[in-house]
Design a protein around this motif. Sequence first.
Motif, PDB file in Angstrom:
ATOM      1  N   ASP A 388      -1.761   5.595   1.646  1.00  0.00           N
ATOM      2  CA  ASP A 388      -2.309   4.553   0.769  1.00  0.00           C
ATOM      3  C   ASP A 388      -3.728   4.179   1.192  1.00  0.00           C
ATOM      4  OD1 ASP A 388      -0.011   4.372  -0.786  1.00  0.00           O
ATOM      5  OD2 ASP A 388       0.926   2.953   0.586  1.00  0.00           O
ATOM      6  N   GLU A 410      -1.583   0.641  -6.770  1.00  0.00           N
ATOM      7  CA  GLU A 410      -0.372  -0.028  -6.321  1.00  0.00           C
ATOM      8  C   GLU A 410       0.128   0.663  -5.065  1.00  0.00           C
ATOM      9  OE1 GLU A 410       2.482  -0.070  -9.447  1.00  0.00           O
ATOM     10  OE2 GLU A 410       1.394  -1.533 -10.669  1.00  0.00           O
ATOM     11  N   GLU A 412       2.749  -0.059  -1.206  1.00  0.00           N
ATOM     12  CA  GLU A 412       3.669  -0.928  -0.480  1.00  0.00           C
ATOM     13  C   GLU A 412       2.952  -1.554   0.709  1.00  0.00           C
ATOM     14  OE1 GLU A 412       7.232   0.103   2.371  1.00  0.00           O
ATOM     15  OE2 GLU A 412       7.989   0.100   0.298  1.00  0.00           O
ATOM     16  N   LYS A 414       3.613  -4.127   3.974  1.00  0.00           N
ATOM     17  CA  LYS A 414       4.585  -4.851   4.779  1.00  0.00           C
ATOM     18  C   LYS A 414       3.992  -6.194   5.193  1.00  0.00           C
ATOM     19  CE  LYS A 414       7.279  -1.032   6.667  1.00  0.00           C
ATOM     20  NZ  LYS A 414       7.739  -0.340   7.890  1.00  0.00           N
ATOM     21  N   PRO A 420       8.936  -5.443   3.077  1.00  0.00           N
ATOM     22  CA  PRO A 420       8.069  -4.611   2.227  1.00  0.00           C
ATOM     23  C   PRO A 420       7.892  -5.236   0.845  1.00  0.00           C
ATOM     24  CG  PRO A 420      10.268  -3.660   2.329  1.00  0.00           C
ATOM     25  CD  PRO A 420      10.281  -4.859   3.250  1.00  0.00           C
ATOM     26  N   LYS A 421       6.668  -5.232   0.373  1.00  0.00           N
ATOM     27  CA  LYS A 421       6.374  -5.746  -0.961  1.00  0.00           C
ATOM     28  C   LYS A 421       5.482  -4.749  -1.696  1.00  0.00           C
ATOM     29  CE  LYS A 421       6.747 -10.680   0.117  1.00  0.00           C
ATOM     30  NZ  LYS A 421       6.106 -12.008  -0.031  1.00  0.00           N
ATOM     31  N   ILE A 422       5.707  -4.629  -2.987  1.00  0.00           N
ATOM     32  CA  ILE A 422       4.846  -3.795  -3.820  1.00  0.00           C
ATOM     33  C   ILE A 422       3.709  -4.672  -4.323  1.00  0.00           C
ATOM     34  CG2 ILE A 422       4.704  -2.276  -5.812  1.00  0.00           C
ATOM     35  CD1 ILE A 422       6.515  -1.268  -3.613  1.00  0.00           C
ATOM     36  N   ASP A 444       1.330  -9.695  -5.846  1.00  0.00           N
ATOM     37  CA  ASP A 444       2.682  -9.244  -5.526  1.00  0.00           C
ATOM     38  C   ASP A 444       3.407  -8.899  -6.823  1.00  0.00           C
ATOM     39  OD1 ASP A 444       5.236  -8.821  -4.680  1.00  0.00           O
ATOM     40  OD2 ASP A 444       5.433 -10.655  -3.525  1.00  0.00           O
ATOM     41  N   THR A 446       6.315  -7.059  -6.791  1.00  0.00           N
ATOM     42  CA  THR A 446       7.648  -6.597  -6.413  1.00  0.00           C
ATOM     43  C   THR A 446       8.677  -6.961  -7.478  1.00  0.00           C
ATOM     44  OG1 THR A 446       7.045  -6.953  -4.086  1.00  0.00           O
ATOM     45  CG2 THR A 446       9.372  -6.621  -4.584  1.00  0.00           C
TER      46      THR A 446
END
Length: 700
Positions: A388, A410, A412, A414, A420-422, A444, A446
């Motif tokens: 990423d 987009e 992930e 941490k 973990p959040k998208i 966020d 997610t």
Amino acid sequence: MNITDQSNSEVNSLAFAKTIGGARSSEIVVDNLLLLAQSFLSNSAVAFYRNGTESDLATELSPQKTTDNFGNVREEAVSLPVVRSVIKNGQPQRRTDLETKSLSESEECATTDIFLPVGGHGVLRVEPLNEDHIPSGDLSRLTQATSAATAALDRLIQDSGADEDEQQRTVEFDADSLDQVYQPKTTTDSHKAIVTQLLSLGQDYVGLDTGILTKVENSTIDIMYTVGSTTEREKETTYDISDQLCEATLNKDLLESISFADASVEDYGTHPASENSVAYIGVPVFVDGELYGTINFTSSEPRSETFDRDEHEFINLLAQRIGIEIEHQNQLLDVERYETILQAVDDPVYALDANGKFTFVNDAAEREFGYGEDVIGADPSVGMDENDIAHIQSQIDDLITTDQRSKRSEFELKSRNGEPKIVENRIALIGENEFRGTAGVLRDVTSRKERERQLASFQRAIEQGADGVAILDDEEYVYVDDTHVEMYGFDNKDQLIGSTWHTLYDDSEISRLEAEALPAVESDGHWRGQVTGQRPDGTSFPTEISLTLIDDGRIVCTARDETEQRRQQRELKLFQQAIEQAADGVAVLKDDKYTYIDKTHIEMYGFESKEELLGDSWRRLYDDAEIERFETEVFPALEADGHWRGPVTGTQPDGTTFPAELSLTIIDDGRLVCTVRDETDRKERERELELIVFKEDIYR
């Protein structure tokens, strides 16, 4: 904490000032000028062309000194008109700005070249190698450096006839003064302290009573800062330009300083301000290329000597330094305003410097992800995957080399606690004319991604389900799933998208739906009923459809093919008729209560209708002794084996009893199926047979 990092240009400039302040030869001054220029113009080639070294017949000049990369430019030589035009004009010029016709037609140097005068000594030529411009901040610093170099070269010429002691004193004084220009000796880094210290430095250098920084506002001047002894008039904050001697500075060439040792013998002897300011030297101050105001130094007593070239050059250098300080202050104020705004933004915001290190994160970043000021100075690998990071770096490279304003991605991330959040990341460049870093906004997503996943799963379920789903807008299909398409006999969705629902029904059914279903949808928001669908091959089939009106005016239609259900219903009806006509009674129980019971079962136990037993307990059909036998013998065996068969004695509502054979079976869903046969006739025949046998035994 700033959104952008600060460069080392002032440190380099300070070293330059110290070196040339004590330089004993013009070569040292020029060498250090080129070194300084290349320190903050690493992607540019730089050369110095000395004026007065050409022969009488020469038409062009070759560079006296160049940076190592100067061989990459197309032509090294510059025509004499270029050099002389720049020196005469006294300010930086691009080649395209030079007005001489022969120059505009010349192809000897790139159109991006910039020429800066170094007094009357020559010109400095700068050509960007990888860009089409030089950032305005770098150009300002370079102009400041050429002014310092001019002062040093002028001093060398003046000192050529002075004795050694006098030269040494001049060298030491100039070096110390230049040192303080680049690094004012203040106990604080405040803007006011720096500017007033610079004004005090100028006041001491020219030996006058007062130093003032003014700001021009149309026809008035605002006094920003003063040092030294000030009159009541000079302490006023705003006054007309025409009432002050700085009018003289603004009426002259804005690139030159102006001075007079005694105003009474000059053109300004009758000026209102000459009552308090007899000796005067002033110069315009420019900020970001625009006139800001002036710095001027005055005294109520005349000077015995006119202001020399060194003093003029020093005041010019001081004005440039103050202009840069004001630019820097404006940038800091802008940054503070931006940071205040960004702190109020609900979404996490961050900034990276040109080296990819964090320089700013707002409160929302710490609130949502746990990363606060402790990440300042760290790289973006915090909480991110290497792939990423590489992708974002490629986006930054694209932004630098293209006209795109921002990029979105987009990935992930941490959070500090490992969750973990998208996140959606939108990134843009900082710096209009030079790459100074990047700024990004995180969001966020997610929950949104989870909803999208659920929607996709729901979509697959719809596509694979037994019910067909379609959406109509203004009676035309805008969405149909595969089940709907197959149910109505089509090959693919495109055959229905954009078509009207009339395609799926014959004329009589269309009329019925328009008369019954659509008005109900309009008034109630929904309708459900049985219809007959029409396939393209002419075959028809029964279906149940449900129509629902949603908020945006579209109609959601679900359809279920009833063909198999109708067949099953027919078979079930025949089966039920067979059961009803059979000698055995059938019942179904759940939680000890009847949920189904047939006519034979009802009549066998002496009831008149099914409703008398549905929902009631089986215990109504037996006396206490039989109930106890069921609970102690029958049900344990049924629980162990899943089935039981045996004789029982039923009790009718009128108290009569009858013998029966009962069969109990537990099915998969936990319900209990019960079949019962009335054994009265069989028992009667058995008794008759036993009586006959008994009689024969007697008579024998």
